[in-house]
Design a protein around this motif. Sequence first.
Motif, PDB file in Angstrom:
ATOM      1  N   GLU A 178       0.862  -1.176   0.000  1.00  0.00           N
ATOM      2  CA  GLU A 178       0.000   0.000   0.000  1.00  0.00           C
ATOM      3  C   GLU A 178       0.901   1.228   0.000  1.00  0.00           C
ATOM      4  OE1 GLU A 178      -2.299   0.635   3.542  1.00  0.00           O
ATOM      5  OE2 GLU A 178      -0.719  -0.107   4.861  1.00  0.00           O
TER       6      GLU A 178
ATOM      7  N   SER B 200      -3.368   3.572   0.467  1.00  0.00           N
ATOM      8  CA  SER B 200      -3.480   3.239   1.885  1.00  0.00           C
ATOM      9  C   SER B 200      -4.908   3.431   2.375  1.00  0.00           C
ATOM     10  CB  SER B 200      -2.524   4.120   2.692  1.00  0.00           C
ATOM     11  OG  SER B 200      -2.586   3.803   4.063  1.00  0.00           O
ATOM     12  N   ASN B 201      -5.364   2.497   3.178  1.00  0.00           N
ATOM     13  CA  ASN B 201      -6.709   2.476   3.771  1.00  0.00           C
ATOM     14  C   ASN B 201      -7.803   2.101   2.780  1.00  0.00           C
ATOM     15  OD1 ASN B 201      -5.811   3.210   6.369  1.00  0.00           O
ATOM     16  ND2 ASN B 201      -5.863   5.383   5.813  1.00  0.00           N
TER      17      ASN B 201
ATOM     18  N   ILE C 104       1.098   5.740   0.567  1.00  0.00           N
ATOM     19  CA  ILE C 104       0.510   6.955   1.116  1.00  0.00           C
ATOM     20  C   ILE C 104       0.983   8.138   0.287  1.00  0.00           C
ATOM     21  CG2 ILE C 104       0.246   8.332   3.221  1.00  0.00           C
ATOM     22  CD1 ILE C 104       1.716   5.794   4.583  1.00  0.00           C
TER      23      ILE C 104
ATOM     24  N   ALA D 236       0.119  -2.478  11.013  1.00  0.00           N
ATOM     25  CA  ALA D 236      -0.275  -1.466  10.037  1.00  0.00           C
ATOM     26  C   ALA D 236       0.193  -0.092  10.433  1.00  0.00           C
ATOM     27  CB  ALA D 236      -1.780  -1.466   9.879  1.00  0.00           C
TER      28      ALA D 236
ATOM     29  N   VAL E 203       4.490   1.227   1.764  1.00  0.00           N
ATOM     30  CA  VAL E 203       4.568   0.285   2.883  1.00  0.00           C
ATOM     31  C   VAL E 203       4.489  -1.124   2.309  1.00  0.00           C
ATOM     32  CG1 VAL E 203       3.534  -0.522   5.034  1.00  0.00           C
ATOM     33  CG2 VAL E 203       3.469   1.918   4.451  1.00  0.00           C
TER      34      VAL E 203
ATOM     35  N   PHE F 100      -5.008  -3.457  -0.717  1.00  0.00           N
ATOM     36  CA  PHE F 100      -3.623  -3.891  -0.891  1.00  0.00           C
ATOM     37  C   PHE F 100      -3.460  -4.481  -2.277  1.00  0.00           C
ATOM     38  CE2 PHE F 100      -4.538  -4.326   3.621  1.00  0.00           C
ATOM     39  CZ  PHE F 100      -3.441  -3.743   4.226  1.00  0.00           C
TER      40      PHE F 100
ATOM     41  N   LYS G 250       4.152   6.232  10.264  1.00  0.00           N
ATOM     42  CA  LYS G 250       4.042   5.745   8.892  1.00  0.00           C
ATOM     43  C   LYS G 250       5.337   5.961   8.125  1.00  0.00           C
ATOM     44  CE  LYS G 250      -0.974   6.408   8.544  1.00  0.00           C
ATOM     45  NZ  LYS G 250      -2.076   7.136   7.865  1.00  0.00           N
TER      46      LYS G 250
ATOM     47  N   SER H  51       8.109   3.013   6.024  1.00  0.00           N
ATOM     48  CA  SER H  51       7.840   3.078   4.586  1.00  0.00           C
ATOM     49  C   SER H  51       9.059   3.631   3.865  1.00  0.00           C
ATOM     50  CB  SER H  51       6.624   3.972   4.313  1.00  0.00           C
ATOM     51  OG  SER H  51       6.872   5.302   4.730  1.00  0.00           O
TER      52      SER H  51
END
Length: 264
Positions: A41, A182-183, A43, A264, A76, A186, A59, A63
């Motif tokens: 994933e 992200s969120n 960000i 996570a 990530v 995946f 985060k 990452s």
Amino acid sequence: MDIDFDCTMCGKCCHNLRLPLTVPEAITWLRRGHQTQLFLEAIPWPEEPPEDNLIAAHKRRRSFPASSGSLPIRVVAVIVAAFDGPCPNLKEDMRCGVYGSRPLVCRIYPAEINPFIPLNPEQKACPPEAWTQATTPLLRQGNIVDAQIAALIAESRNTDAADVDAKAALCEALGIASVALSNEGFVVYTPDPSALLSALESAQAAITSVRPQSWQFVSNRSATVDALRSVDAVASERSAWETESAEFLGFFPDEVIGNSGSNA
């Protein structure tokens, strides 16, 4: 919050998982002949957040930097032990066959690794009596009271950050360059085990930094694709993105990935 916990040896926490592994643990897992996957994933990271943004700092440390088109991002990568049904190391009597060398996330369970996720017994696989009839203190006023578990959580967080460069090198070596937002979901890669093992061993030994790659986002939502493209990112809808060794998984409950999303 005060929580007590005693393991009932039910084995439920050892079934149907995508269990987060450190790089050395993943190498060991593959050498034992078990399946391993990569969950990716990313960000969007157009600028550095303020130093007092602790969630962003968490985060960032786990990452690696990259780009999607002209959009700076941070990727990530989570290496997971993948199994349906019982863990391949679980014995018939529900004891762990590699207990002395079991992964960090197993040693920490049911505590959380992510400092921003509170422990919620209802989200764990353990039966109610593991909590309601327990006499061993786990949390007191929201804090871990077992010094060994606290040390393991710190070790896990530090290892997660230390593995970042190796994961970046691993992605480059395997030609992995697609990622989910992200969120939202995946992108899950299932490389050939021998190729993955070789790449992991080489990535672990690498001492030079990997230059940032150019990544594409994959989404099952056209609105997400449009939004990403509007900021000059490279994005494709799931229906237009196909690969033999990877699939897109939309967002699902955190507990699917090991320790209730603790990594996570």
